[in-house]
Each structure stands twice: as C-alpha cells, then as structure tokens.
Design an enzyme around this catalytic site. Structure first.
Site, mmCIF file in Angstrom:
data_model
loop_
_atom_site.group_PDB
_atom_site.id
_atom_site.type_symbol
_atom_site.label_atom_id
_atom_site.label_comp_id
_atom_site.label_asym_id
_atom_site.label_seq_id
_atom_site.Cartn_x
_atom_site.Cartn_y
_atom_site.Cartn_z
ATOM 1 N N ASP A 21 -6.771 43.709 -57.379
ATOM 2 C CA ASP A 21 -5.382 43.875 -57.799
ATOM 3 C C ASP A 21 -5.288 43.547 -59.281
ATOM 4 O OD1 ASP A 21 -5.350 41.072 -57.996
ATOM 5 O OD2 ASP A 21 -3.320 40.935 -57.192
ATOM 6 N N TYR A 48 -7.241 49.577 -52.469
ATOM 7 C CA TYR A 48 -6.943 48.151 -52.622
ATOM 8 C C TYR A 48 -6.465 47.545 -51.305
ATOM 9 C CZ TYR A 48 -4.353 43.943 -53.152
ATOM 10 O OH TYR A 48 -3.891 42.671 -52.923
ATOM 11 N N GLU A 52 0.762 42.656 -47.887
ATOM 12 C CA GLU A 52 0.112 43.458 -48.922
ATOM 13 C C GLU A 52 0.984 44.645 -49.338
ATOM 14 O OE1 GLU A 52 -2.343 42.831 -50.784
ATOM 15 O OE2 GLU A 52 -2.887 40.974 -49.759
#
Length: 311
Positions: A157, A139, A56
């Site tokens: 996203d 996020y 990520e």
C-alpha cells in the site's frame, strides 16, 4: 559544510537487499510494531477473514478514524459474506455512508456474492482465488492472504511503499504507480517464515501510517532512522513530478456525494426535483448523476425517479 551524500540507490530496480541487511530491518520494525501497534478491530482474532476483507475495502484512500464507526456497523449488520450477499447492492451503498468512493461498496457486495456462490460463504484462503473475486486487485488479495491467513505476500500500500522508498532506496516518495522494481524489492524484503512475513507486512504499514508519514515525518521516533538511506543521505527533496493534493470542493466527486446522500436518506424512489435542489449548476449536476447511473450506483426509473440499485 559538506553537502549531503546522494543516496546510493535512487531506483528500486538497482536497490538489491541482501538478507544480512534485510533481517535487522525486519526485526527492528516488527519489534517496534509489537510495542506500538494500534488496537484496531480488524486486527483482533474475532474479526476473521471477512472482517479483514471489509476493512481493506474501507481503508482504501480513507483514514482509520472515518472507517471505524462504519466498519463496526457493517459487521454488526453483515457478519458474514452471505449476509451481505442476500441484501440488495443499494443497501451496501446506503450503509457505506460518507466514506467516499462508493463504488467500493458495490465491489464489496459483488465479492460477497461471489464468495457465497463459489466458496460456500467462506473467504477463500488461496491467493489466486482471492484475486479472482470481483472488485479485488493485487493489493487487496495480498493483504487478505497476509493479514487474515498469515501467508507470505508483498503487501504494497502507499504507506509500505513510502517506508521502503525511504529506508532502502533513499528517495522521499515512491513513484505514483507501483512498479515492477518495487514489487521485486518488496519480495526480496519478505522474511522467509510465513508468519513473520505477515507480521512484517503489518508492521511496515503501521510505521508508514504513524511515523514515516507523507508529510511531517517523525524521524526522531523511527526505529530504523539509523539505517534509513533517505535519512543518511540528508533527506533529499523529491525529484520526480510534483505531487498534487486531491481537491474535493466544487468537483464532480462532491456533487456525486450530495446526490447519493439524498438517495441514501430516502426510504423509496426520489424525484428528479429533489436531486436538482442539492447543486446549483445544472450541467455539472447532470454529469454527476449520469456518472452515478453508469457506475451502477443509482438506478433510473420511469417518470424521472431514481433509487439506489436493487440488483
């Protein structure tokens, strides 16, 4: 010829999503994902929560094909957060290579140190604890909780936001920054079951990455084209502020990258003269170097020497 009908909802704040409408959307996208998902290393069970977290950080503003080799090398060298935490932050910057936005490497190192110190070396399962780690925002916390632990969180996203904007609200692109209305709509779209919600997050993200792309979208391959509000409205053009493509050549970002490349390739401190050779314009070069120092990516030493940070 009849003009295309305007989308019923042009703002996510006005675009409620009833369960009877959401459930077929979720099921169709998840079924598509089951058949079309890419085999990516961070999606495999052996990746674990740490592998998910590393991916990520690396995938932010960076395409998958550039991330893959660096990801594999990173997990081989630092298979657990504690392994990374024991190394100097400069080693994280060095291993980051040319992924770009190298501050992500420092943030990932900082998160690893916090995980080792606060959580016994294990990536925490609790969303609030994830959010409290340095370098982790809304996020990333949601993505790790969802993809690593199968929890129910809206994972917004750029790809997911674009899919929702088109399919549900009928506009071509979402706003430049995530809005409260988008978060509300994303929560309304979440399946009630946790594991299904996590699958929906991954599936909608993959749909945006492979089919519902920012440019040259492949609506003929889209499993929800018949339900897509933007498609049904005749794919109206974007009405918001112009969307500008990011430039790189000649920018401070390019200069910073060249300076960091010299330091990454060196086995010890580097003299100012070696850095001066990589960029012809002295004012921009000095500005870029000052920025790297301010960001903690470069450590100045006595005698005009520089190195990657040791602490």
């Amino acid at each position: 010829m009849t003009a295309p009908t305007k989308p019923t909802h042009s703002d996510p704040a006005d675009a409620g999503c009833d369960a009877p409408l959401a459930e077929p959307l979720q099921a169709t996208v998840i079924e598509w994902f089951d058949e079309n998902a890419r085999d990516l290393p961070w999606r495999r069970p052996e990746a674990g929560p740490w592998g998910v977290m590393v991916s990520e950080f690396m995938l932010q503003q960076t395409p998958v094909n550039r991330v893959l080799p660096v990801y594999e090398q990173w997990l081989t060298r630092w298979p657990r957060p504690a392994d990374l935490a024991k190394d100097a932050p400069g080693e994280a910057v060095r291993a980051w290579g040319r992924l770009g936005y190298p501050r992500r490497a420092l943030r990932l190192h900082g998160a690893a140190v916090a995980i080792a110190e606060r959580h016994g070396g294990d990536v925490p399962t609790d969303h609030a604890q994830l959010l409290a780690l340095p370098g982790i925002g809304e996020y990333t916390a949601a993505a790790v909780a969802s993809f690593a632990y199968g929890q129910q969180h809206p994972v917004l996203d750029t790809n997911v936001r674009r899919v929702i904007a088109r399919a549900v609200t009928g506009v071509q692109y979402p706003p430049n920054a995530t809005t409260a209305a988008e978060r509300k709509l994303a929560r309304a779209l979440l399946p009630d079951d946790e594991s299904t919600a996590a699958r929906w997050a991954a599936a909608s993200m993959e749909l945006g990455a492979l089919v519902c792309t920012a440019k040259n979208e492949s609506c003929h391959r889209c499993p929800i084209a018949a339900q897509c509000a933007w498609q049904l409205a005749g794919k109206p053009e974007h009405e918001g502020p112009p969307r500008r493509a990011q430039t790189y050549a000649g920018t401070d970002r390019q200069v910073r990258g060249k300076l960091l490349a010299v330091l990454r390739d060196a086995h010890g401190p580097v003299p100012q003269a070696a850095l001066d050779r990589v960029w012809h314009e002295p004012v921009q070069r000095a500005r870029a170097l000052d920025g790297l120092v301010s960001d903690g990516l470069v450590e100045p030493l006595q005698g005009g020497m520089y190195r990657l940070p040791l602490s």
